[in-house]
Design a protein around this motif. Sequence first.
Motif, PDB file in Angstrom:
ATOM      1  N   GLN A   1      -5.843  -1.515  -6.676  1.00 46.47           N
ATOM      2  CA  GLN A   1      -6.561  -0.256  -6.807  1.00 46.47           C
ATOM      3  C   GLN A   1      -5.500   0.826  -6.914  1.00 46.47           C
ATOM      4  OE1 GLN A   1      -8.765  -0.340  -3.171  1.00 46.47           O
ATOM      5  NE2 GLN A   1     -10.546  -1.277  -4.146  1.00 46.47           N
ATOM      6  N   GLY A   2      -5.612   1.623  -7.959  1.00 48.95           N
ATOM      7  CA  GLY A   2      -4.633   2.681  -8.147  1.00 48.95           C
ATOM      8  C   GLY A   2      -5.299   3.961  -8.586  1.00 48.95           C
TER       9      GLY A   2
ATOM     10  N   THR B   1      -2.940  -6.350  -3.468  1.00 51.94           N
ATOM     11  CA  THR B   1      -2.826  -7.649  -2.817  1.00 51.94           C
ATOM     12  C   THR B   1      -2.582  -8.672  -3.912  1.00 51.94           C
ATOM     13  OG1 THR B   1      -4.346  -6.961  -1.083  1.00 51.94           O
ATOM     14  CG2 THR B   1      -3.977  -9.325  -1.335  1.00 51.94           C
ATOM     15  N   LEU B   2      -1.524  -9.462  -3.767  1.00 51.78           N
ATOM     16  CA  LEU B   2      -1.141 -10.434  -4.791  1.00 51.78           C
ATOM     17  C   LEU B   2      -0.855 -11.769  -4.127  1.00 51.78           C
ATOM     18  CD1 LEU B   2       1.191  -9.863  -7.767  1.00 51.78           C
ATOM     19  CD2 LEU B   2       1.624 -11.787  -6.267  1.00 51.78           C
ATOM     20  N   ALA B   3      -1.413 -12.839  -4.673  1.00 54.85           N
ATOM     21  CA  ALA B   3      -1.142 -14.205  -4.219  1.00 54.85           C
ATOM     22  C   ALA B   3      -0.647 -15.003  -5.414  1.00 54.85           C
ATOM     23  CB  ALA B   3      -2.390 -14.848  -3.639  1.00 54.85           C
ATOM     24  N   LEU B   4       0.412 -15.772  -5.198  1.00 56.45           N
ATOM     25  CA  LEU B   4       1.074 -16.508  -6.270  1.00 56.45           C
ATOM     26  C   LEU B   4       1.335 -17.942  -5.821  1.00 56.45           C
ATOM     27  CD1 LEU B   4       2.785 -16.467  -8.972  1.00 56.45           C
ATOM     28  CD2 LEU B   4       4.704 -15.817  -7.531  1.00 56.45           C
ATOM     29  N   ASP B   5       1.057 -18.896  -6.705  1.00 51.68           N
ATOM     30  CA  ASP B   5       1.384 -20.305  -6.469  1.00 51.68           C
ATOM     31  C   ASP B   5       2.142 -20.797  -7.692  1.00 51.68           C
ATOM     32  OD1 ASP B   5       1.561 -23.028  -6.049  1.00 51.68           O
ATOM     33  OD2 ASP B   5      -0.577 -23.314  -5.666  1.00 51.68           O
ATOM     34  N   LEU B   6       3.446 -21.026  -7.524  1.00 55.08           N
ATOM     35  CA  LEU B   6       4.274 -21.450  -8.658  1.00 55.08           C
ATOM     36  C   LEU B   6       3.931 -22.845  -9.155  1.00 55.08           C
ATOM     37  CD1 LEU B   6       7.812 -20.117  -7.682  1.00 55.08           C
ATOM     38  CD2 LEU B   6       6.162 -19.132  -9.284  1.00 55.08           C
ATOM     39  N   ASP B   7       3.307 -23.651  -8.315  1.00 57.86           N
ATOM     40  CA  ASP B   7       2.949 -25.018  -8.701  1.00 57.86           C
ATOM     41  C   ASP B   7       1.458 -25.129  -8.984  1.00 57.86           C
ATOM     42  OD1 ASP B   7       5.617 -25.986  -8.335  1.00 57.86           O
ATOM     43  OD2 ASP B   7       5.263 -25.834  -6.178  1.00 57.86           O
ATOM     44  N   GLY B   8       0.887 -24.075  -9.529  1.00 58.66           N
ATOM     45  CA  GLY B   8      -0.544 -24.031  -9.785  1.00 58.66           C
ATOM     46  C   GLY B   8      -0.933 -24.704 -11.093  1.00 58.66           C
ATOM     47  N   THR B   9      -2.104 -24.327 -11.575  1.00 59.77           N
ATOM     48  CA  THR B   9      -2.663 -24.927 -12.785  1.00 59.77           C
ATOM     49  C   THR B   9      -2.974 -23.889 -13.869  1.00 59.77           C
ATOM     50  OG1 THR B   9      -4.899 -24.751 -11.890  1.00 59.77           O
ATOM     51  CG2 THR B   9      -3.700 -26.822 -11.470  1.00 59.77           C
ATOM     52  N   GLY B  10      -2.581 -22.641 -13.624  1.00 65.09           N
ATOM     53  CA  GLY B  10      -2.850 -21.592 -14.605  1.00 65.09           C
ATOM     54  C   GLY B  10      -4.109 -20.794 -14.332  1.00 65.09           C
ATOM     55  N   GLN B  11      -4.676 -20.942 -13.140  1.00 64.01           N
ATOM     56  CA  GLN B  11      -5.873 -20.192 -12.774  1.00 64.01           C
ATOM     57  C   GLN B  11      -5.493 -18.775 -12.366  1.00 64.01           C
ATOM     58  OE1 GLN B  11      -9.024 -21.590 -13.021  1.00 64.01           O
ATOM     59  NE2 GLN B  11      -7.822 -23.165 -14.043  1.00 64.01           N
TER      60      GLN B  11
ATOM     61  N   CYS C   1      -6.570   7.737 -12.689  1.00 68.06           N
ATOM     62  CA  CYS C   1      -7.092   8.951 -13.330  1.00 68.06           C
ATOM     63  C   CYS C   1      -6.078  10.085 -13.303  1.00 68.06           C
ATOM     64  CB  CYS C   1      -8.388   9.403 -12.653  1.00 68.06           C
ATOM     65  SG  CYS C   1      -9.732   8.241 -12.877  1.00 68.06           S
ATOM     66  N   THR C   2      -5.307  10.189 -12.245  1.00 67.73           N
ATOM     67  CA  THR C   2      -4.374  11.307 -12.135  1.00 67.73           C
ATOM     68  C   THR C   2      -2.928  10.919 -12.400  1.00 67.73           C
ATOM     69  OG1 THR C   2      -4.178  10.967  -9.755  1.00 67.73           O
ATOM     70  CG2 THR C   2      -5.831  12.543 -10.496  1.00 67.73           C
ATOM     71  N   SER C   3      -2.525   9.715 -12.024  1.00 70.50           N
ATOM     72  CA  SER C   3      -1.118   9.343 -12.179  1.00 70.50           C
ATOM     73  C   SER C   3      -0.873   8.419 -13.366  1.00 70.50           C
ATOM     74  CB  SER C   3      -0.607   8.679 -10.900  1.00 70.50           C
ATOM     75  OG  SER C   3      -1.257   7.443 -10.697  1.00 70.50           O
ATOM     76  N   MET C   4      -1.898   8.214 -14.184  1.00 70.99           N
ATOM     77  CA  MET C   4      -1.788   7.298 -15.310  1.00 70.99           C
ATOM     78  C   MET C   4      -1.638   5.869 -14.772  1.00 70.99           C
ATOM     79  SD  MET C   4      -1.868   9.312 -18.019  1.00 70.99           S
ATOM     80  CE  MET C   4      -1.090   8.500 -19.384  1.00 70.99           C
ATOM     81  N   PRO C   5      -1.814   4.863 -15.603  1.00 76.34           N
ATOM     82  CA  PRO C   5      -1.716   3.478 -15.125  1.00 76.34           C
ATOM     83  C   PRO C   5      -0.298   3.054 -14.762  1.00 76.34           C
ATOM     84  CG  PRO C   5      -2.834   3.566 -17.260  1.00 76.34           C
ATOM     85  CD  PRO C   5      -2.347   4.936 -16.953  1.00 76.34           C
ATOM     86  N   ILE C   6       0.700   3.855 -15.104  1.00 75.11           N
ATOM     87  CA  ILE C   6       2.082   3.428 -14.899  1.00 75.11           C
ATOM     88  C   ILE C   6       2.381   3.095 -13.442  1.00 75.11           C
ATOM     89  CG2 ILE C   6       2.991   5.781 -14.683  1.00 75.11           C
ATOM     90  CD1 ILE C   6       4.743   2.896 -16.455  1.00 75.11           C
ATOM     91  N   THR C   7       1.823   3.833 -12.498  1.00 80.95           N
ATOM     92  CA  THR C   7       2.084   3.563 -11.089  1.00 80.95           C
ATOM     93  C   THR C   7       1.517   2.216 -10.676  1.00 80.95           C
ATOM     94  OG1 THR C   7       1.972   5.930 -10.677  1.00 80.95           O
ATOM     95  CG2 THR C   7       1.863   4.497  -8.767  1.00 80.95           C
TER      96      THR C   7
ATOM     97  N   GLN D   1       0.855  -1.177   0.000  1.00 80.93           N
ATOM     98  CA  GLN D   1       0.000   0.000   0.000  1.00 80.93           C
ATOM     99  C   GLN D   1       0.895   1.231   0.000  1.00 80.93           C
ATOM    100  OE1 GLN D   1      -3.010  -0.011   2.980  1.00 80.93           O
ATOM    101  NE2 GLN D   1      -3.935   1.865   2.243  1.00 80.93           N
ATOM    102  N   THR D   2       0.657   2.089  -0.977  1.00 83.38           N
ATOM    103  CA  THR D   2       1.382   3.348  -1.074  1.00 83.38           C
ATOM    104  C   THR D   2       0.351   4.472  -1.111  1.00 83.38           C
ATOM    105  OG1 THR D   2       1.402   3.465  -3.486  1.00 83.38           O
ATOM    106  CG2 THR D   2       3.164   2.181  -2.452  1.00 83.38           C
ATOM    107  N   GLY D   3       0.815   5.682  -1.315  1.00 84.48           N
ATOM    108  CA  GLY D   3      -0.103   6.796  -1.436  1.00 84.48           C
ATOM    109  C   GLY D   3      -0.930   6.752  -2.706  1.00 84.48           C
TER     110      GLY D   3
END
Length: 95
Positions: free
Chosen positions: A57-58, A17-27, A61-67, A10-12
Amino acid sequence: MPRTAQIHRQTGETNITLALDLDGTGQSQIQTGVGFFDHMLTLLAKHSLIDLNIQAQGDICTSMPITTVEDVGICFGKSASASARRQGRIRRTAR
C-alpha cells in the motif's frame, strides 16, 4: 533448509509485506496498486520459478508510484539475499 524469507517494511509513504520462496513453483499473489508493476512481478515469479507474495500500500496519488516501486525493490532485494544465504548460490538452467 528452505530458502524463504518474509519482509515487512513500513515507512511514512508505504506499507509492504513480501514473502519469497526461491525453491517455489512460480506462484504469485501481487498487489501493489501499480498495474504494470504487478504484471512484471508476476512474470518474474513465473519465469524464475520463485513463489512471490507482495501486498503493498503506497501513497501513489501524491508521491507517484515511484516510492512504492522503490520500496518493493528494497524488500525484494533483502529477501532474495537472505533466502540465498541459507543454502548457497541460486542455480538456474535454461529449459
